[in-house]
Scaffold this motif. Sequence first.
Motif, PDB file in Angstrom:
ATOM      1  N   TYR A 141       0.802  -1.214   0.000  1.00 53.79           N
ATOM      2  CA  TYR A 141       0.000   0.000   0.000  1.00 53.79           C
ATOM      3  C   TYR A 141       0.838   1.269   0.000  1.00 53.79           C
ATOM      4  O   TYR A 141       0.524   2.227  -0.706  1.00 53.79           O
ATOM      5  N   ASN A 142       1.889   1.311   0.803  1.00 55.63           N
ATOM      6  CA  ASN A 142       2.624   2.575   0.923  1.00 55.63           C
ATOM      7  C   ASN A 142       3.913   2.619   0.094  1.00 55.63           C
ATOM      8  O   ASN A 142       4.567   3.664   0.019  1.00 55.63           O
ATOM      9  N   GLY A 143       4.297   1.497  -0.515  1.00 59.10           N
ATOM     10  CA  GLY A 143       5.473   1.476  -1.364  1.00 59.10           C
ATOM     11  C   GLY A 143       6.794   1.528  -0.622  1.00 59.10           C
ATOM     12  O   GLY A 143       7.841   1.723  -1.239  1.00 59.10           O
ATOM     13  N   VAL A 144       6.769   1.304   0.706  1.00 62.65           N
ATOM     14  CA  VAL A 144       7.987   1.367   1.519  1.00 62.65           C
ATOM     15  C   VAL A 144       8.352  -0.051   1.958  1.00 62.65           C
ATOM     16  O   VAL A 144       7.656  -0.640   2.789  1.00 62.65           O
ATOM     17  N   PRO A 145       9.422  -0.652   1.405  1.00 62.35           N
ATOM     18  CA  PRO A 145       9.796  -2.031   1.762  1.00 62.35           C
ATOM     19  C   PRO A 145      10.064  -2.195   3.249  1.00 62.35           C
ATOM     20  O   PRO A 145      10.401  -1.228   3.952  1.00 62.35           O
ATOM     21  N   ALA A 146       9.943  -3.410   3.731  1.00 64.93           N
ATOM     22  CA  ALA A 146       9.988  -3.686   5.169  1.00 64.93           C
ATOM     23  C   ALA A 146      11.322  -3.363   5.818  1.00 64.93           C
ATOM     24  O   ALA A 146      11.386  -3.176   7.036  1.00 64.93           O
ATOM     25  N   ASN A 147      12.400  -3.301   5.043  1.00 69.64           N
ATOM     26  CA  ASN A 147      13.708  -3.023   5.642  1.00 69.64           C
ATOM     27  C   ASN A 147      14.058  -1.537   5.636  1.00 69.64           C
ATOM     28  O   ASN A 147      15.172  -1.168   5.988  1.00 69.64           O
ATOM     29  N   ASP A 148      13.124  -0.695   5.247  1.00 70.59           N
ATOM     30  CA  ASP A 148      13.363   0.748   5.265  1.00 70.59           C
ATOM     31  C   ASP A 148      13.552   1.213   6.709  1.00 70.59           C
ATOM     32  O   ASP A 148      12.793   0.840   7.600  1.00 70.59           O
ATOM     33  N   ARG A 149      14.559   2.054   6.924  1.00 72.21           N
ATOM     34  CA  ARG A 149      14.903   2.486   8.289  1.00 72.21           C
ATOM     35  C   ARG A 149      13.800   3.292   8.951  1.00 72.21           C
ATOM     36  O   ARG A 149      13.789   3.450  10.171  1.00 72.21           O
ATOM     37  N   ARG A 150      12.874   3.823   8.177  1.00 70.46           N
ATOM     38  CA  ARG A 150      11.772   4.569   8.792  1.00 70.46           C
ATOM     39  C   ARG A 150      10.868   3.673   9.639  1.00 70.46           C
ATOM     40  O   ARG A 150      10.159   4.157  10.524  1.00 70.46           O
ATOM     41  N   TYR A 151      10.887   2.374   9.378  1.00 71.08           N
ATOM     42  CA  TYR A 151      10.123   1.434  10.204  1.00 71.08           C
ATOM     43  C   TYR A 151      10.856   1.081  11.506  1.00 71.08           C
ATOM     44  O   TYR A 151      10.234   0.550  12.436  1.00 71.08           O
ATOM     45  N   TYR A 152      12.143   1.322  11.555  1.00 73.73           N
ATOM     46  CA  TYR A 152      12.940   0.763  12.637  1.00 73.73           C
ATOM     47  C   TYR A 152      12.521   1.221  14.042  1.00 73.73           C
ATOM     48  O   TYR A 152      12.562   0.421  14.983  1.00 73.73           O
ATOM     49  N   PRO A 153      12.107   2.465  14.252  1.00 71.21           N
ATOM     50  CA  PRO A 153      11.597   2.814  15.584  1.00 71.21           C
ATOM     51  C   PRO A 153      10.375   1.992  15.996  1.00 71.21           C
ATOM     52  O   PRO A 153      10.218   1.637  17.167  1.00 71.21           O
ATOM     53  N   LEU A 154       9.528   1.658  15.018  1.00 74.51           N
ATOM     54  CA  LEU A 154       8.365   0.821  15.313  1.00 74.51           C
ATOM     55  C   LEU A 154       8.786  -0.610  15.634  1.00 74.51           C
ATOM     56  O   LEU A 154       8.243  -1.235  16.562  1.00 74.51           O
ATOM     57  N   TYR A 155       9.762  -1.146  14.899  1.00 71.15           N
ATOM     58  CA  TYR A 155      10.263  -2.482  15.205  1.00 71.15           C
ATOM     59  C   TYR A 155      10.872  -2.518  16.607  1.00 71.15           C
ATOM     60  O   TYR A 155      10.658  -3.475  17.371  1.00 71.15           O
ATOM     61  N   PRO A 184      10.566 -11.639   0.105  1.00 70.69           N
ATOM     62  CA  PRO A 184      11.084 -12.101   1.398  1.00 70.69           C
ATOM     63  C   PRO A 184      12.447 -11.543   1.764  1.00 70.69           C
ATOM     64  O   PRO A 184      12.793 -11.476   2.945  1.00 70.69           O
ATOM     65  N   ARG A 185      13.239 -11.123   0.772  1.00 72.46           N
ATOM     66  CA  ARG A 185      14.586 -10.648   1.088  1.00 72.46           C
ATOM     67  C   ARG A 185      14.577  -9.467   2.055  1.00 72.46           C
ATOM     68  O   ARG A 185      15.526  -9.282   2.817  1.00 72.46           O
ATOM     69  N   TYR A 186      13.515  -8.676   2.038  1.00 78.39           N
ATOM     70  CA  TYR A 186      13.453  -7.520   2.930  1.00 78.39           C
ATOM     71  C   TYR A 186      13.339  -7.942   4.395  1.00 78.39           C
ATOM     72  O   TYR A 186      13.730  -7.209   5.297  1.00 78.39           O
ATOM     73  N   LEU A 187      12.808  -9.134   4.629  1.00 79.71           N
ATOM     74  CA  LEU A 187      12.670  -9.630   5.999  1.00 79.71           C
ATOM     75  C   LEU A 187      14.017  -9.980   6.607  1.00 79.71           C
ATOM     76  O   LEU A 187      14.175  -9.950   7.840  1.00 79.71           O
ATOM     77  N   ASP A 188      14.960 -10.339   5.765  1.00 79.24           N
ATOM     78  CA  ASP A 188      16.264 -10.766   6.268  1.00 79.24           C
ATOM     79  C   ASP A 188      16.926  -9.653   7.072  1.00 79.24           C
ATOM     80  O   ASP A 188      17.438  -9.886   8.172  1.00 79.24           O
ATOM     81  N   ASP A 189      16.932  -8.428   6.550  1.00 79.73           N
ATOM     82  CA  ASP A 189      17.536  -7.310   7.266  1.00 79.73           C
ATOM     83  C   ASP A 189      16.854  -7.075   8.603  1.00 79.73           C
ATOM     84  O   ASP A 189      17.502  -6.826   9.622  1.00 79.73           O
ATOM     85  N   VAL A 190      15.523  -7.157   8.602  1.00 80.58           N
ATOM     86  CA  VAL A 190      14.775  -6.909   9.837  1.00 80.58           C
ATOM     87  C   VAL A 190      15.098  -7.976  10.879  1.00 80.58           C
ATOM     88  O   VAL A 190      15.346  -7.669  12.054  1.00 80.58           O
ATOM     89  N   ALA A 191      15.111  -9.231  10.458  1.00 85.40           N
ATOM     90  CA  ALA A 191      15.390 -10.321  11.393  1.00 85.40           C
ATOM     91  C   ALA A 191      16.834 -10.283  11.892  1.00 85.40           C
ATOM     92  O   ALA A 191      17.111 -10.651  13.038  1.00 85.40           O
ATOM     93  N   VAL A 192      17.766  -9.826  11.043  1.00 86.33           N
ATOM     94  CA  VAL A 192      19.155  -9.693  11.470  1.00 86.33           C
ATOM     95  C   VAL A 192      19.296  -8.578  12.500  1.00 86.33           C
ATOM     96  O   VAL A 192      19.978  -8.723  13.524  1.00 86.33           O
ATOM     97  N   ASP A 193      18.641  -7.451  12.259  1.00 83.79           N
ATOM     98  CA  ASP A 193      18.777  -6.292  13.139  1.00 83.79           C
ATOM     99  C   ASP A 193      17.942  -6.400  14.416  1.00 83.79           C
ATOM    100  O   ASP A 193      18.251  -5.739  15.415  1.00 83.79           O
ATOM    101  N   PHE A 194      16.874  -7.218  14.382  1.00 85.24           N
ATOM    102  CA  PHE A 194      16.010  -7.399  15.553  1.00 85.24           C
ATOM    103  C   PHE A 194      15.785  -8.899  15.785  1.00 85.24           C
ATOM    104  O   PHE A 194      14.688  -9.419  15.567  1.00 85.24           O
TER     105      PHE A 194
END
Length: 300
Positions: A141-155, A184-194
């Motif tokens: 919907y918003n065009g912002v992939p899951a590994n974008d740093r703007r999500y990181y405060p929410l994570y 799925p590749r975008y999930l890898d960064d998130v899972a690595v960082d959190f």
Amino acid sequence: MTRVIDMEIGMPASEANPNLERIARGRPGTPFPQPLERPEGYGFANYGKVFKARNRDEVPGHKGDDGGLDRLVEDMDRANIACGLLVGAENSATGKIHARYPGRFFTFVTFDPTDGMRAVREFERLVKEEGANGLRLSALYNGVPANDRRYYPLYAKAAELDVPVRIYTAMNYANDRPYDLGHPRYLDDVAVDFPELRIVAGLAGWPWVNEMVGLLRRHPNLYVDTAAHHPRYFAQPGSGWEQFLQFGNTLLQDKVMVGLSRYLFGTSFETLIEDYKNLPLKDKVIEKWLYGNAATFHRL
């Protein structure tokens, strides 16, 4: 009777805000004050071309008189669905839904990643005061992939609050935005960082099934749900699900949760559950897919 936890239950149309879908399915990115009319069949309208159009009134939960959440809970009881993730509800409805139906629904709230710390504070409030169960993100919907740093405060806040995140993970057919926003590749960064964050890949990553399987093996707190996919296709040769079914019956049997998505298929909960039970899965694995894994994920 088999117990079930459903990871995608559609909000009855009679209780949903129709503007939410209209706004979400508009142009991706920053709105423009004087937009031109879009070409016919463009964007989300393309879904009607790719998939067989279905009369919305034929779909359970979307009839003119759908009975609202009361009837939905009755349908869940008849199918022995203990609880489920309710999609389509506004953030502001979270507390009311839990008060009306305690223990029956998971409510995952959603935010604009550009809202920064305001979104983080509201997320925390909804969890602590209104009973929100997690966070839901959708690059579709918003065009912002899951590994974008703007999500990181929410994570970071989700990890601190110890609530899970559901991330849209699949190809999309809205032809006004990149097809692989949900790769799925975008999930890898998130899972690595959190690494402590519980993540569920909603919609199971098709057509990148092999990569989804690899990431599920790689990250202990990464799970997957089958929402928006009819169970009859999982065992169909040539469907692309072969590795998902193979590993889902063996090494990844503790990682798969079902999303029945009844509102998409125009059938009953019972029929979809029976279709899952007819898959070539071990009996203990079917129980895990239908109930046990989601119970563990949600810490019931």
